[in-house]
Design a protein around this motif. Structure first.
Motif, PDB file in Angstrom:
ATOM      1  N   TYR A  62       0.827  -1.201   0.000  1.00 43.42           N
ATOM      2  CA  TYR A  62       0.000   0.000   0.000  1.00 43.42           C
ATOM      3  C   TYR A  62       0.866   1.258   0.000  1.00 43.42           C
ATOM      4  CZ  TYR A  62      -3.813  -3.103   1.492  1.00 43.42           C
ATOM      5  OH  TYR A  62      -4.738  -4.095   1.571  1.00 43.42           O
ATOM      6  N   GLU A 252      -5.220   7.295  -8.020  1.00 40.34           N
ATOM      7  CA  GLU A 252      -5.118   6.293  -6.970  1.00 40.34           C
ATOM      8  C   GLU A 252      -6.390   6.273  -6.145  1.00 40.34           C
ATOM      9  OE1 GLU A 252      -1.899   7.421  -4.350  1.00 40.34           O
ATOM     10  OE2 GLU A 252      -3.059   9.082  -3.474  1.00 40.34           O
ATOM     11  N   SER A 264     -10.101  -2.099   0.253  1.00 35.94           N
ATOM     12  CA  SER A 264      -8.721  -1.684  -0.006  1.00 35.94           C
ATOM     13  C   SER A 264      -7.880  -2.868  -0.465  1.00 35.94           C
ATOM     14  CB  SER A 264      -8.089  -1.079   1.255  1.00 35.94           C
ATOM     15  OG  SER A 264      -8.701   0.131   1.606  1.00 35.94           O
ATOM     16  N   LYS A 265      -8.016  -3.981   0.242  1.00 43.03           N
ATOM     17  CA  LYS A 265      -7.223  -5.171  -0.078  1.00 43.03           C
ATOM     18  C   LYS A 265      -7.586  -5.725  -1.447  1.00 43.03           C
ATOM     19  CE  LYS A 265      -5.612  -9.521   1.942  1.00 43.03           C
ATOM     20  NZ  LYS A 265      -5.611 -10.270   0.663  1.00 43.03           N
ATOM     21  N   LYS A 268      -6.070  -3.460  -4.088  1.00 46.64           N
ATOM     22  CA  LYS A 268      -4.613  -3.627  -4.102  1.00 46.64           C
ATOM     23  C   LYS A 268      -4.221  -4.959  -4.717  1.00 46.64           C
ATOM     24  CE  LYS A 268      -2.401  -5.263  -0.842  1.00 46.64           C
ATOM     25  NZ  LYS A 268      -1.789  -6.581  -0.472  1.00 46.64           N
ATOM     26  N   VAL A 274      -3.440   1.851  -4.151  1.00 45.09           N
ATOM     27  CA  VAL A 274      -4.305   2.137  -3.005  1.00 45.09           C
ATOM     28  C   VAL A 274      -3.485   2.798  -1.903  1.00 45.09           C
ATOM     29  CG1 VAL A 274      -5.859   1.192  -1.255  1.00 45.09           C
ATOM     30  CG2 VAL A 274      -5.772   0.144  -3.541  1.00 45.09           C
ATOM     31  N   TYR A 317      -5.723  -5.954   6.456  1.00 46.33           N
ATOM     32  CA  TYR A 317      -5.244  -5.491   5.150  1.00 46.33           C
ATOM     33  C   TYR A 317      -4.380  -6.549   4.473  1.00 46.33           C
ATOM     34  CZ  TYR A 317      -6.984  -0.815   6.124  1.00 46.33           C
ATOM     35  OH  TYR A 317      -7.797   0.259   6.390  1.00 46.33           O
TER      36      TYR A 317
END
Length: 317
Positions: A62, A252, A264-265, A268, A274, A317
């Protein structure tokens, strides 16, 4: 939906009530309970906490943004202390080779005392950031401060291109503001807007606001301008991914620590850029209230954390 909106509006009002804030902070019963809830959304009370979790996220792939929480600081002495904390944060990141964006409210470093103090402090911070290979992002505050914030941003970014600014999609004026900001080199961070504003100057949470948000992203991409899509809304991400925007090197995704780590994960892991926005500090009360108000179901998570104990979000994450 009506009940959730009423709850969110009420919580935003409570967040600004200094008497309630002081009561909670001084309560030996309530303060520890709120501390348990805030652990999910705030990295801790020291810069070491923020840097440590940020470093872990960087190693997971990240980008990060770090902020020492605070706003509406009312004395020059407090503003200077906040500025010095940001300087210490940036120097520590530089010493440890941690690439981060540093976010801040101008009212934390002088805007509520004297706009010139905020300008001078931001100028100093931009110089320190540049020397440590970092960038700055100015947060947007209530609409009454928008003119002052943009004015200070334009003055500083003319000297330091590593400074960006946040715009609220909910404000009608933002369509004009964003087109003017394309004349400046700093990155733009787009948020929907977390503040309660008069109905005649803003768009309420609705499909219309989603359309305006996408319109603003469109303008940034067509202008080849660096932009952070700061949202937790899957509808927004579905549209920008379909348009191929997140594959653009100037674009982004950015999400707050502890909010939608699953999304988010996923982004990514799909190879998209991210950024996770991390905060630290003792002035977390207002921040926590806003996180719950933005997504009312978070109140259930907060209550669960109060019962079960502290839980940070890093492992999600």
């Amino acid at each position: 939906m009506v009940i959730e909106k009423q709850f969110a509006d009420g919580l935003k009002s409570i967040a600004r009530n200094l008497d309630i804030k002081e009561y909670i902070q001084q309560s030996p019963e309530l303060y520890p309970l709120f501390q348990k809830s805030v652990k999910r959304f705030v990295t801790g009370e020291s810069k070491e906490d923020g840097i440590s979790i940020g470093d872990q996220l960087i190693h997971k792939g990240y980008r990060i943004s770090l902020e020492f929480i605070g706003e509406n600081t009312i004395t020059k002495e407090e503003c200077v202390r906040a500025k010095e904390e940001f300087i210490a944060l940036m120097k520590e990141c530089g010493n440890r080779g941690i690439s981060s964006r540093i976010s801040l409210d101008l009212s934390h470093i002088g805007l509520s005392v004297n706009p010139e103090l905020a300008y001078e402090s931001l100028l100093e911070l931009a110089k320190v950031a540049q020397s440590n290979g970092l960038s700055l992002m100015i947060s947007m505050e209530e609409s009454a401060k928008t003119d002052q914030i943009l004015s200070i941003y334009k003055r500083v970014v003319s000297e330091y291109s590593n400074v960006g600014v946040t715009l609220q999609a909910q404000l009608h004026r933002t369509l004009d503001d964003i087109n003017e900001l394309f004349n400046y080199s700093g990155a733009i961070r787009l948020v929907k807007g977390a503040y309660q504003e008069p109905s005649d100057i803003c768009i309420p949470r609705s499909d219309k606001l989603d359309e305006r948000y996408i319109q603003l992203v469109d303008l940034c991409v067509k202008a080849n301008h660096q932009v952070s899509i700061a949202s937790h809304d899957e509808v927004i991400y579905k549209q920008v991914i379909e348009r191929g925007y997140l594959q653009n090197p100037n674009v982004e995704a950015e999400m707050l620590y502890g909010i939608r780590p699953d999304l988010s994960k996923k982004l990514k892991d799909d190879g998209l850029a991210v950024r996770v926005y991390l905060t630290y500090g003792v002035e977390w009360y207002l921040y926590l209230c806003h996180r719950i108000a933005e997504y009312p179901p978070n109140i259930y998570i907060a209550i669960t954390d109060m019962i079960q104990g502290e839980k940070d979000s890093t492992q999600l994450y």
